[in-house]
Design an enzyme around this catalytic site. Structure first.
Site, PDB file in Angstrom:
ATOM      1  N   ASP A  74       1.029 -15.296   6.933  1.00  0.00           N
ATOM      2  CA  ASP A  74       0.621 -16.680   6.720  1.00  0.00           C
ATOM      3  C   ASP A  74       0.709 -17.075   5.244  1.00  0.00           C
ATOM      4  OD1 ASP A  74       0.204 -16.895   9.431  1.00  0.00           O
ATOM      5  OD2 ASP A  74      -1.989 -16.825   9.296  1.00  0.00           O
ATOM      6  N   PRO A  79       0.795  -1.215   0.000  1.00  0.00           N
ATOM      7  CA  PRO A  79       0.000   0.000   0.000  1.00  0.00           C
ATOM      8  C   PRO A  79       0.836   1.278   0.000  1.00  0.00           C
ATOM      9  CG  PRO A  79      -0.125  -1.091   2.144  1.00  0.00           C
ATOM     10  CD  PRO A  79       0.586  -2.018   1.211  1.00  0.00           C
ATOM     11  N   ASN A  80       0.321   2.228  -0.738  1.00  0.00           N
ATOM     12  CA  ASN A  80       0.853   3.592  -0.857  1.00  0.00           C
ATOM     13  C   ASN A  80       2.129   3.687  -1.683  1.00  0.00           C
ATOM     14  OD1 ASN A  80      -1.215   4.883   0.727  1.00  0.00           O
ATOM     15  ND2 ASN A  80      -0.279   3.893   2.491  1.00  0.00           N
ATOM     16  N   HIS A 105      12.324  -2.552   2.447  1.00  0.00           N
ATOM     17  CA  HIS A 105      11.743  -1.271   2.839  1.00  0.00           C
ATOM     18  C   HIS A 105      12.646  -0.161   2.336  1.00  0.00           C
ATOM     19  CE1 HIS A 105       8.746  -3.162   5.345  1.00  0.00           C
ATOM     20  NE2 HIS A 105       9.700  -3.962   5.779  1.00  0.00           N
ATOM     21  N   ARG A 144       6.593   1.015  13.723  1.00  0.00           N
ATOM     22  CA  ARG A 144       7.217   0.544  12.485  1.00  0.00           C
ATOM     23  C   ARG A 144       8.385  -0.411  12.734  1.00  0.00           C
ATOM     24  NH1 ARG A 144       5.116   3.595   8.246  1.00  0.00           N
ATOM     25  NH2 ARG A 144       4.476   5.691   8.839  1.00  0.00           N
ATOM     26  N   HIS A 183       3.558  -4.438   9.643  1.00  0.00           N
ATOM     27  CA  HIS A 183       3.443  -4.330  11.093  1.00  0.00           C
ATOM     28  C   HIS A 183       2.236  -5.042  11.700  1.00  0.00           C
ATOM     29  CE1 HIS A 183       6.433  -1.467  10.019  1.00  0.00           C
ATOM     30  NE2 HIS A 183       5.550  -0.758   9.347  1.00  0.00           N
ATOM     31  N   ARG A 217       4.835  11.060  -2.400  1.00  0.00           N
ATOM     32  CA  ARG A 217       4.544  10.817  -0.981  1.00  0.00           C
ATOM     33  C   ARG A 217       5.818  10.959  -0.155  1.00  0.00           C
ATOM     34  NH1 ARG A 217       4.154   5.135   1.892  1.00  0.00           N
ATOM     35  NH2 ARG A 217       3.573   5.833   3.959  1.00  0.00           N
ATOM     36  N   ARG A 241      12.457   4.669  12.844  1.00  0.00           N
ATOM     37  CA  ARG A 241      11.260   5.506  12.743  1.00  0.00           C
ATOM     38  C   ARG A 241      10.364   5.311  13.964  1.00  0.00           C
ATOM     39  NH1 ARG A 241       8.712   5.121   7.075  1.00  0.00           N
ATOM     40  NH2 ARG A 241       7.673   6.981   7.868  1.00  0.00           N
ATOM     41  N   SER A 274      12.706   2.958   3.637  1.00  0.00           N
ATOM     42  CA  SER A 274      13.226   3.676   4.800  1.00  0.00           C
ATOM     43  C   SER A 274      13.759   2.677   5.826  1.00  0.00           C
ATOM     44  CB  SER A 274      12.124   4.530   5.434  1.00  0.00           C
ATOM     45  OG  SER A 274      11.122   3.699   6.001  1.00  0.00           O
ATOM     46  N   GLU A 308      12.042  -9.475   2.189  1.00  0.00           N
ATOM     47  CA  GLU A 308      11.284  -8.275   2.574  1.00  0.00           C
ATOM     48  C   GLU A 308      12.165  -7.053   2.386  1.00  0.00           C
ATOM     49  OE1 GLU A 308       8.871  -8.389   6.202  1.00  0.00           O
ATOM     50  OE2 GLU A 308       9.832  -6.515   6.756  1.00  0.00           O
ATOM     51  N   ASN A 357       7.702  -5.585  -0.610  1.00  0.00           N
ATOM     52  CA  ASN A 357       7.617  -4.443   0.292  1.00  0.00           C
ATOM     53  C   ASN A 357       6.170  -4.397   0.761  1.00  0.00           C
ATOM     54  OD1 ASN A 357       7.367  -2.003   1.600  1.00  0.00           O
ATOM     55  ND2 ASN A 357       8.721  -0.917   0.205  1.00  0.00           N
ATOM     56  N   TYR A 364      10.886   8.733   1.355  1.00  0.00           N
ATOM     57  CA  TYR A 364      10.815   7.666   0.365  1.00  0.00           C
ATOM     58  C   TYR A 364      11.504   7.974  -0.959  1.00  0.00           C
ATOM     59  CZ  TYR A 364       7.418   5.937   3.693  1.00  0.00           C
ATOM     60  OH  TYR A 364       6.810   5.503   4.845  1.00  0.00           O
ATOM     61  N   ALA A 381       2.790  -0.724   5.104  1.00  0.00           N
ATOM     62  CA  ALA A 381       2.283  -0.746   6.482  1.00  0.00           C
ATOM     63  C   ALA A 381       1.768  -2.123   6.901  1.00  0.00           C
ATOM     64  CB  ALA A 381       1.184   0.300   6.657  1.00  0.00           C
TER      65      ALA A 381
END
Length: 158
Positions: free
Chosen positions: A87, A10-11, A100, A111, A80, A18, A107, A102, A98, A74, A23, A77
């Site tokens: 799963d 998301p985002n 990220h 996060r 978290h 953004r 942070r 940032s 995985e 990635n 980012y 959010a």
């Protein structure tokens, strides 16, 4: 040629606009183009997908088992709190890295916890778009090592 699925959560469709101080200024399209080009240079076929919808990401993880050799994810959010994505990762044989943009550990406190990382092969973060490139490089190294005599790599171990 190993096939890699890059999943953006998301985002991430808002990259470039953004919070560019967090980012970066590169757009998602530019990032995807860069990863596909690097993939070709390294002998990898890269496919990218972005969704703001948890279920769509889960469906892609499930479907990847029959189509892809590796996943770079990635979760945004969802990192978290999405036990559903956690799963899904645990349910497939495809190794997941995985990433990220940032440094999530520097942070806000919420996060700093990833529910998805424990079922991933590894986690890279804090290097902007280089986080994705380092994950792709790790995949390229796994592929190379597994093709060398005696070089079997357990890329799923966690």
């Amino acid at each position: 040629m190993a096939k890699v699925l890059v999943l953006h959560g998301p985002n991430l469709n808002r990259l470039g606009t953004r919070e560019p101080d967090v980012y970066g200024r590169i757009t998602l399209e530019e990032l995807d183009d860069r990863l596909k080009r690097l993939g070709r240079e390294w002998g990898l076929e890269v496919t990218c997908f972005q969704s703001n919808v948890e279920g769509e990401l889960i469906d892609r993880i499930h479907a990847a088992e029959d189509e892809f050799d590796y996943i770079i994810l990635n979760p945004g959010a969802y990192t978290h709190y999405s036990y559903a994505i956690r799963d899904a990762i645990a349910s497939v044989r495809v190794p997941v890295m995985e990433v990220h943009l940032s440094n999530v550990h520097a942070r806000e406190p919420f996060r700093r916890v990833s529910v998805t990382a424990p079922v991933c092969r590894g986690q890279i973060g804090g290097f902007g778009i280089l986080s994705y490139e380092m994950a792709l490089y790790a995949v390229q190294r796994w592929v190379k090592q597994s093709s060398e005599p005696g070089g079997e790599v357990d890329a799923k171990s966690h």
